[in-house]
Design a protein around this motif. Structure first.
Motif, PDB file in Angstrom:
ATOM      1  N   UNK A  78       0.884  -1.347  -0.042  1.00 22.27           N
ATOM      2  CA  UNK A  78       0.210   0.029   0.063  1.00 22.27           C
ATOM      3  C   UNK A  78       0.856   1.329  -0.124  1.00 22.27           C
ATOM      4  N   UNK A  79       1.939   1.306   0.665  1.00 22.01           N
ATOM      5  CA  UNK A  79       2.914   2.465   1.199  1.00 22.01           C
ATOM      6  C   UNK A  79       4.401   1.921   0.598  1.00 22.01           C
ATOM      7  N   UNK A  80       5.265   2.667   0.307  1.00 22.35           N
ATOM      8  CA  UNK A  80       6.505   2.405   0.022  1.00 22.35           C
ATOM      9  C   UNK A  80       7.156   3.654   0.500  1.00 22.35           C
ATOM     10  N   UNK A  81       8.534   3.377   1.278  1.00 27.49           N
ATOM     11  CA  UNK A  81       9.632   4.423   1.742  1.00 27.49           C
ATOM     12  C   UNK A  81      10.743   3.996   1.056  1.00 27.49           C
ATOM     13  N   UNK A  82      11.451   5.039   0.436  1.00 28.02           N
ATOM     14  CA  UNK A  82      12.893   4.729  -0.181  1.00 28.02           C
ATOM     15  C   UNK A  82      13.784   5.281   0.780  1.00 28.02           C
ATOM     16  N   UNK A 118      20.841  10.978   6.492  1.00 26.70           N
ATOM     17  CA  UNK A 118      21.414  12.138   7.027  1.00 26.70           C
ATOM     18  C   UNK A 118      20.365  13.193   7.296  1.00 26.70           C
ATOM     19  N   UNK A 119      19.441  13.232   6.517  1.00 28.06           N
ATOM     20  CA  UNK A 119      18.660  14.293   6.841  1.00 28.06           C
ATOM     21  C   UNK A 119      17.259  13.969   7.862  1.00 28.06           C
ATOM     22  N   UNK A 120      17.111  12.772   8.158  1.00 22.05           N
ATOM     23  CA  UNK A 120      16.215  12.095   9.002  1.00 22.05           C
ATOM     24  C   UNK A 120      14.681  12.341   8.556  1.00 22.05           C
ATOM     25  N   UNK A 121      14.622  12.406   7.206  1.00 21.88           N
ATOM     26  CA  UNK A 121      13.339  12.593   6.454  1.00 21.88           C
ATOM     27  C   UNK A 121      13.308  11.571   5.288  1.00 21.88           C
ATOM     28  N   UNK A 122      12.157  11.160   4.920  1.00 22.81           N
ATOM     29  CA  UNK A 122      11.830  10.168   3.875  1.00 22.81           C
ATOM     30  C   UNK A 122      10.417  10.386   3.283  1.00 22.81           C
ATOM     31  N   UNK A 123      10.366   9.960   1.974  1.00 23.78           N
ATOM     32  CA  UNK A 123       8.986  10.284   1.103  1.00 23.78           C
ATOM     33  C   UNK A 123       8.137   8.704   1.395  1.00 23.78           C
ATOM     34  N   UNK A 124       6.849   9.206   2.075  1.00 21.77           N
ATOM     35  CA  UNK A 124       5.876   8.157   2.143  1.00 21.77           C
ATOM     36  C   UNK A 124       5.233   8.100   0.865  1.00 21.77           C
ATOM     37  N   UNK A 125       5.282   6.975   0.199  1.00 24.73           N
ATOM     38  CA  UNK A 125       4.510   7.116  -1.286  1.00 24.73           C
ATOM     39  C   UNK A 125       3.324   6.042  -1.124  1.00 24.73           C
ATOM     40  N   UNK A 126       2.354   6.566  -1.572  1.00 24.90           N
ATOM     41  CA  UNK A 126       1.094   5.725  -1.564  1.00 24.90           C
ATOM     42  C   UNK A 126       0.983   5.126  -3.049  1.00 24.90           C
ATOM     43  N   UNK A 127       0.908   4.067  -3.235  1.00 23.98           N
ATOM     44  CA  UNK A 127       1.360   3.303  -4.615  1.00 23.98           C
ATOM     45  C   UNK A 127       0.148   3.422  -5.634  1.00 23.98           C
ATOM     46  N   UNK A 128      -1.116   3.431  -4.854  1.00 16.51           N
ATOM     47  CA  UNK A 128      -2.293   3.313  -5.740  1.00 16.51           C
ATOM     48  C   UNK A 128      -2.213   5.038  -6.471  1.00 16.51           C
ATOM     49  N   UNK A 129      -2.218   6.018  -5.868  1.00 12.27           N
ATOM     50  CA  UNK A 129      -2.636   7.396  -6.092  1.00 12.27           C
ATOM     51  C   UNK A 129      -0.983   7.859  -6.524  1.00 12.27           C
ATOM     52  N   UNK A 130       0.029   7.435  -6.026  1.00 14.12           N
ATOM     53  CA  UNK A 130       1.324   8.028  -6.380  1.00 14.12           C
ATOM     54  C   UNK A 130       1.627   9.027  -5.390  1.00 14.12           C
ATOM     55  N   UNK A 131       0.612   9.415  -4.760  1.00 15.35           N
ATOM     56  CA  UNK A 131       0.967  10.651  -3.719  1.00 15.35           C
ATOM     57  C   UNK A 131       2.218  10.437  -2.757  1.00 15.35           C
TER      58      UNK A 131
END
Length: 444
Positions: A379-383, A390-403
């Protein structure tokens, strides 16, 4: 290389891609039974052979042709061909019938019969079944039939017909047996060898014969309803009244006798014409003498069994809805050893809170990991890579919508993870009023 060892004929493998269908049937049958006050019972896959000889009946096809019996030194065991005998044995042996009545139990089991495999008929098959012991009243018959109908309705099945009959008690059935013997005697030489034996020992079994020739002879046989005693006739009349009151349509079918010897009075089947010859998806009835026959006190009882494989055949045929298969909630794709270790840490934390979380176990590149995440329906992916760490941040991607939503990889991430898949809300607050998801607020 050819596979030389295959599953035995008449058995099936349930693959991961299909098991959610079984989960649907198991959940609905279990939940419905519990809503009627039934509790689950589990009992052995095999029993002493004598249990089935005494309960199912020596003149039945099950005992004569279909049981799997194993001898271990001096002891003989049989894989259960049906559920009622083992369930009643367990209730007797464990003293359940000494407790408050009625006793109401259900079970989900595998059964074994050596039959010719075909659609809806396997040598290993699975049943949902239940038994109610203690009540002689026709209200109990109506209750059990209502429960079965409730399950079929909740599964979404259509065009399932209820057929009912009464096969009387030992008193009125004795007269019926004499009438059957008188009817079949002139046709004795035309009957199959099995039915010639049944004519002497148990003539009602002739009505259950699968031989086309014998069935043709039996179509004009006397009807049991014409031989019911006053008590059995009144019992059946009240059952019909209660089913009418419940709005459950039925057909009185005098040919239903069921295939096992322990039945008395009410017998019933839920039948469909959509899966060929094996159209009975549920069958059962009353067996008031079985408990006494197995060594207990006289205790009226009744129950039914539903073939799970047959239910699934009808559900697929009718495009019924199933519970959604379990998906991976979140997949962590990683680049480099440090990111992989972080992915392992995050998945451990999420799993503790009941989420399905995965990471790369194959040493794939990032593209291959994302392709795999798509294949498993994440349902979600995180790269995760060096920059994200280093930044302590990541992108949570909703796979169906691409958001994509930017999140902070802080301590609250794993302990308070909530996502749209469950809550449809991304800014849920924890007990202290802090965001359960540490969002930066940047939507991409």
């Amino acid at each position: 290389m050819a596979i030389n060892i295959k599953r035995p004929n008449g058995t099936e493998d349930v693959l991961p891609k299909d098991v959610y269908k079984w989960h649907t049937v198991e959940k609905i049958t279990r939940d419905t039974a519990e809503s009627f006050g039934f509790s689950e019972l589990r009992f052995p896959t095999f029993e002493n052979t004598d249990l089935f000889l005494r309960s199912v009946g020596e003149t039945t096809d099950v005992v004569q042709k279909e049981m799997y019996t194993v001898k271990a030194k001096e002891t003989e065991f049989t894989l259960r061909p049906e559920g009622t005998a083992g369930a009643i044995r367990a209730m007797l042996q464990n003293g359940l019938l000494n407790e408050a009545l009625p006793q109401k139990i259900f079970y989900i089991i595998s059964c074994f019969r050596h039959e010719r495999p075909q659609a809806g008929r396997l040598r290993e098959f699975h049943q949902f079944g239940l038994e109610m012991a203690g009540s002689p009243a026709p209200t109990a018959d109506a209750e059990v039939i209502c429960l079965a109908k409730n399950i079929l309705d909740r599964l979404g099945l259509k065009n399932i017909e209820l057929h009912i009959n009464s096969i009387g008690c030992p008193t009125c059935r004795a007269k019926y047996h004499e009438a059957l013997k008188a009817f079949f005697e002139p046709h004795k030489d035309e009957l199959c060898d099995t039915c010639k034996e049944r004519l002497v020992k148990n003539p009602m079994r002739l009505l259950d014969c699968k031989s086309p020739e014998d069935r043709e002879i039996a179509k004009d046989a006397p009807v049991i309803l014409d031989y019911l005693c006053e008590e059995c006739s009144e019992h059946f009349a009240k059952l019909k009244k209660y089913l009418d009151n419940a709005g459950i349509a039925y057909t009185v079918d005098p040919k239903i006798v069921r295939g096992l010897d322990y039945y008395t009075k009410t017998v019933f089947e839920f039948i469909t014409t959509e899966i060929g010859a094996q159209g009975t998806v549920c069958g059962g009835g009353r067996y008031d003498g079985l408990i006494e026959q197995l060594g207990g006190q006289h205790t009226p009882a009744l129950g039914f069994g539903m073939g799970i494989e047959r239910l699934l055949l009808v559900m697929d045929k009718q495009n019924c809805d199933y519970l959604s298969p379990k998906k991976c909630d979140i997949y962590f794709a990683s680049m480099g050893d440090a990111a992989l270790e972080k992915a392992m840490e995050l998945t451990r934390g999420l799993r503790e809170y009941g989420y399905c979380a995965e990471y790369d176990l194959m040493g794939r590149g990032i593209k291959a990991q994302m392709k795999y995440a798509n294949k498993i329906g994440a349902v979600y992916t995180v790269v995760l890579g060096d920059n994200e760490l280093a930044d302590g941040k990541a992108k949570l991607k909703e796979m169906e919508s691409g958001k994509e939503t930017e999140i902070l990889l802080n301590d609250k991430f794993t302990s308070n993870f909530e996502n749209e898949y469950f809550n449809k809300v991304l800014d849920v607050m924890d007990a202290e009023g802090s965001p359960m998801f540490a969002f930066t607020g940047e939507d991409k």
